[in-house]
Structures are given as C-alpha cells and as structure tokens.
Enzyme design. Structure first.
Site, PDB file in Angstrom:
ATOM      1  N   SER A  24      -8.060   4.894  -1.420  1.00 31.55           N
ATOM      2  CA  SER A  24      -8.413   6.193  -2.002  1.00 31.55           C
ATOM      3  C   SER A  24      -8.467   6.131  -3.520  1.00 31.55           C
ATOM      4  CB  SER A  24      -7.409   7.261  -1.564  1.00 31.55           C
ATOM      5  OG  SER A  24      -6.113   6.947  -2.035  1.00 31.55           O
ATOM      6  N   TYR A  58       9.677  -5.067  -6.135  1.00 32.21           N
ATOM      7  CA  TYR A  58       8.215  -5.223  -6.030  1.00 32.21           C
ATOM      8  C   TYR A  58       7.842  -6.707  -6.007  1.00 32.21           C
ATOM      9  CZ  TYR A  58       3.293  -5.110  -7.422  1.00 32.21           C
ATOM     10  OH  TYR A  58       1.939  -5.312  -7.488  1.00 32.21           O
ATOM     11  N   ALA A 110       9.651  -9.212  -5.153  1.00 36.12           N
ATOM     12  CA  ALA A 110      10.091  -9.802  -3.879  1.00 36.12           C
ATOM     13  C   ALA A 110       9.083  -9.485  -2.770  1.00 36.12           C
ATOM     14  CB  ALA A 110      11.475  -9.259  -3.511  1.00 36.12           C
ATOM     15  N   LYS A 150       5.882  -8.873  -3.078  1.00 38.27           N
ATOM     16  CA  LYS A 150       4.595  -9.550  -3.294  1.00 38.27           C
ATOM     17  C   LYS A 150       4.707 -11.037  -2.962  1.00 38.27           C
ATOM     18  CE  LYS A 150       2.388  -6.262  -3.714  1.00 38.27           C
ATOM     19  NZ  LYS A 150       1.057  -5.910  -3.199  1.00 38.27           N
TER      20      LYS A 150
HETATM   21  P1  NAP Z   1      -2.778   2.668  -6.763  1.00 41.09           P
HETATM   22  O1  NAP Z   1      -3.866   2.936  -7.725  1.00 41.09           O
HETATM   23  O2  NAP Z   1      -1.461   3.324  -6.939  1.00 41.09           O
HETATM   24  O3  NAP Z   1      -3.333   2.975  -5.295  1.00 41.09           O
HETATM   25  C1  NAP Z   1      -2.520   2.742  -4.178  1.00 41.09           C
HETATM   26  C2  NAP Z   1      -3.300   3.064  -2.926  1.00 41.09           C
HETATM   27  O4  NAP Z   1      -2.483   2.738  -1.815  1.00 41.09           O
HETATM   28  C3  NAP Z   1      -3.661   4.527  -2.797  1.00 41.09           C
HETATM   29  O5  NAP Z   1      -4.884   4.642  -2.130  1.00 41.09           O
HETATM   30  C4  NAP Z   1      -2.533   5.087  -1.932  1.00 41.09           C
HETATM   31  O6  NAP Z   1      -2.960   6.280  -1.273  1.00 41.09           O
HETATM   32  C5  NAP Z   1      -2.322   3.910  -0.991  1.00 41.09           C
HETATM   33  N1  NAP Z   1      -1.014   3.833  -0.342  1.00 41.09           N
HETATM   34  C6  NAP Z   1       0.216   3.827  -0.916  1.00 41.09           C
HETATM   35  N2  NAP Z   1       1.170   3.754   0.028  1.00 41.09           N
HETATM   36  C7  NAP Z   1       0.520   3.703   1.228  1.00 41.09           C
HETATM   37  C8  NAP Z   1       0.940   3.639   2.577  1.00 41.09           C
HETATM   38  N3  NAP Z   1       2.236   3.620   2.914  1.00 41.09           N
HETATM   39  N4  NAP Z   1      -0.006   3.593   3.548  1.00 41.09           N
HETATM   40  C9  NAP Z   1      -1.314   3.623   3.242  1.00 41.09           C
HETATM   41  N5  NAP Z   1      -1.780   3.698   1.986  1.00 41.09           N
HETATM   42  C10 NAP Z   1      -0.867   3.743   0.995  1.00 41.09           C
HETATM   43  O7  NAP Z   1      -2.457   1.085  -6.696  1.00 41.09           O
HETATM   44  P2  NAP Z   1      -3.280  -0.165  -7.263  1.00 41.09           P
HETATM   45  O8  NAP Z   1      -2.841  -0.402  -8.652  1.00 41.09           O
HETATM   46  O9  NAP Z   1      -4.712  -0.029  -6.953  1.00 41.09           O
HETATM   47  O10 NAP Z   1      -2.634  -1.336  -6.375  1.00 41.09           O
HETATM   48  C11 NAP Z   1      -3.231  -1.718  -5.148  1.00 41.09           C
HETATM   49  C12 NAP Z   1      -2.647  -3.062  -4.736  1.00 41.09           C
HETATM   50  O11 NAP Z   1      -2.853  -4.012  -5.770  1.00 41.09           O
HETATM   51  C13 NAP Z   1      -1.136  -3.020  -4.495  1.00 41.09           C
HETATM   52  O12 NAP Z   1      -0.826  -3.825  -3.390  1.00 41.09           O
HETATM   53  C14 NAP Z   1      -0.552  -3.603  -5.767  1.00 41.09           C
HETATM   54  O13 NAP Z   1       0.673  -4.231  -5.545  1.00 41.09           O
HETATM   55  C15 NAP Z   1      -1.626  -4.617  -6.127  1.00 41.09           C
HETATM   56  N6  NAP Z   1      -1.639  -4.955  -7.555  1.00 41.09           N
HETATM   57  C16 NAP Z   1      -2.038  -4.053  -8.504  1.00 41.09           C
HETATM   58  C17 NAP Z   1      -2.084  -4.436  -9.846  1.00 41.09           C
HETATM   59  C18 NAP Z   1      -2.578  -3.523 -10.924  1.00 41.09           C
HETATM   60  O14 NAP Z   1      -2.625  -3.968 -12.088  1.00 41.09           O
HETATM   61  N7  NAP Z   1      -2.984  -2.303 -10.643  1.00 41.09           N
HETATM   62  C19 NAP Z   1      -1.673  -5.724 -10.212  1.00 41.09           C
HETATM   63  C20 NAP Z   1      -1.239  -6.607  -9.220  1.00 41.09           C
HETATM   64  C21 NAP Z   1      -1.243  -6.219  -7.885  1.00 41.09           C
HETATM   65  P3  NAP Z   1      -1.905   7.327  -0.619  1.00 41.09           P
HETATM   66  O15 NAP Z   1      -0.839   7.534  -1.655  1.00 41.09           O
HETATM   67  O16 NAP Z   1      -2.705   8.550  -0.292  1.00 41.09           O
HETATM   68  O17 NAP Z   1      -1.387   6.673   0.617  1.00 41.09           O
END
Ligand code: NAP
Length: 257
Positions: free
Chosen positions: A16, A157, A159, A161
C-alpha cells in the site's frame, strides 16, 4: 532483455506504500497481474486504483502477514481472481525504534512476528499455488541492517532481517524440488514515507554516508526484484542482492573521500 512478465501473477505484501507499492507498480508496468496486500484495505485499494488507472492489472486484498489464516485467504482469493500465483514478493515489514535497555518482549515479538514469521506465513499461504506455476519465484525484502550492518535502536529489527536470510537459505533447498526459487533483496536507505518520518537530520546523515550520494528509490528495489522474478534468473536461488548505493563498502569516513 528479460522475458516479459505478462500473464504472471505477483502477490506483493506491504504494497500500500513505500517499497512494496514501488514493487507492485513496477511489476504491473511490466505486464504482471498484481495482488496488492496490506492490513488496510482502503490503502491497498488506493495502490490498486493507481495501477489500474495507468493501464495495469491489480486487485487489493486485506491481509496480515503475521496471521496465517489471513494470508491463506489472500492467496486463495488471488488465485480466484487471477487464476494462480507465480511470484511472491514477501515485502511487508515494520521498523519501530526500541533501545535495548527499554525494549519489552511485546516490542520484540511484534517485529519478529511481522518481519520473520510474516515471511514464513506468506510463503506457506502461496506455496500450493507456486507449486502449480510453470516456475515459482519468491523474493524477500530483507535489509542491510542486521545481516551486514547495525543501527542503535533497531536490534530487534536487525535480528528479524537476518532471520529472513537464514530462513531463505534452507527454504531454497526445500523448494528446489518444485522448481521454485527464493532470493532476497537487501535495500540500503530507500526514500519512502516510513524513512521520511525519521526526520531531515537522519536523511542528510544517511545521504552523506552513501558513496553514490543519494538515497535509493523504490524503483531501485523493484528492478532487482523483477530480475529475480524473471525466467532468466531461474538458476539463482538462496542468494542476496544488496541495493544500497555502496553504503556498506567504506571502512571509515576517510574511505569516502
Ligand atoms: P512502509 O513504507 O512503512 O510500508 C510498509 C508496508 O507494509 C505498508 O503497506 C503496510 O501497510 C504493510 N504492513 C505492515 N505490517 C503489515 C502486516 N502485518 N501485514 C501486512 N502488511 C503489513 O515500509 P517500507 O520502508 O516500504 O519497507 C518495506 C520493506 O522494506 C520492509 O520489509 C523493510 O524492512 C524493508 N526495508 C526498507 C528500507 C527503507 O529504507 N525504507 C530499507 C531496508 C529494508 P499496513 O500498515 O496497512 O498493513
């Protein structure tokens, strides 16, 4: 050139907003049919509408990766709408800050249940359909934080990942017999709403520590995911791709000059 993803169905968890939304939009732009999954159906629907308005195929599903029954429902409904599942992007994740001295068991569990257990449940729910696909693909969104680097306040977090990668390697062996591959993308700092929330000071410090001198885009992660989902990546399994602009390379600030 990669074989087009036309007629492939992709389930993207956490689609989303942020990286998941970028993955969903990029797969759709390459011709895939996309199941947009998040806990908020309203928000998931917004992504699906945006994709359809741009000529893509997408359907929104309410799903919680920490709840196996919920994910089974998502997988069944996706197969009902699109006819099967070829690719799972296990991307949903949370990254609340919690210093070790104050961290509660509940905070630890919430992060592990979403990020690590959520990867297992997403896979388990989609597996019956991936087994029926011509070739199944699973792409996990891990992180550099945990498997490679550390960050004070994000030990739980990190841990979770690292756990995703340990899980992936054994899963690759179990799934090989079904011609299903599983690989992980390890993003560095990617410009998302979530990261924006960490404030200007954080963003500036991060940009300064990246040799390519910019934060990543959600498309940077999506393109790596698309490669791993492609027919051409069919001999790659249990592996990782770091997408971080070189962030993990410098030994010191001196090495950046
Ligand atoms: P984000 O913008 O906070 O988006 C998180 C998404 O996950 C939202 O769509 C949220 O929607 C959904 N979500 C959260 N908990 C959920 C659950 N229990 N079931 C289903 N959906 C769930 O996060 P992001 O930064 O894009 O990160 C996405 C992934 O990339 C994560 O795994 C994160 O660890 C990884 N990551 C991100 C970064 C970065 O710089 N942004 C860096 C390294 C890794 P709802 O709240 O409506 O469920």
């Amino acid at each position: 050139m990669l074989t087009p993803l036309k007629d492939k169905t992709v389930v993207v968890t956490g689609a989303s907003k942020g990286i998941g939304k970028g993955i969903a939009k990029t797969f759709a732009a390459k011709g895939a049919k996309v199941a947009v999954v998040a806990r908020s159906l309203t928000k998931a629907e917004e992504t699906a509408v945006e994709i359809r308005e741009n000529g893509g195929a997408a359907h929104a599903f309410e799903g919680n990766v920490a709840d196996l029954e919920s994910m089974k429902r998502v997988a069944d409904e996706t197969a009902g709408v699109f006819g099967g599942i070829d690719v799972l992007c296990a991307n949903a994740g949370i990254f609340p800050n919690a210093p070790i001295e104050e961290m509660t068991g509940e905070q630890w569990d919430e992060v592990m249940n979403t990020n690590a257990r959520g990867t297992l449940y997403s896979l388990q729910a989609c597996l019956p359909f991936l087994k029926k696909a011509e070739y199944g693909r699973i792409i996990v969104t891990s992180s550099i934080t945990g498997p490679v680097t550390g960050y004070a306040g994000w030990s739980h977090y990190g841990a979770s990942k690292a756990a995703q990668l340990g899980f992936m390697r054994s899963a690759a062996l179990e799934l090989a017999r079904y011609n299903i591959t599983i690989n992980a993308v390890m993003p560095g700092n990617i410009m998302t709403e979530g990261l924006e929330g960490l404030g200007d000071q954080y963003l500036q410090a991060m940009t300064a520590s990246i040799p390519l001198k910019r934060l990543g885009s959600v498309e940077d992660i999506a393109h790596a995911s698309i490669f791993l989902a492609s027919k051409e990546a069919g001999f790659i399994t249990g592996q990782t791709i770091v997408v971080d602009g070189g962030q993990i390379l410098p030994e010191s600030l001196e090495a950046m000059s």
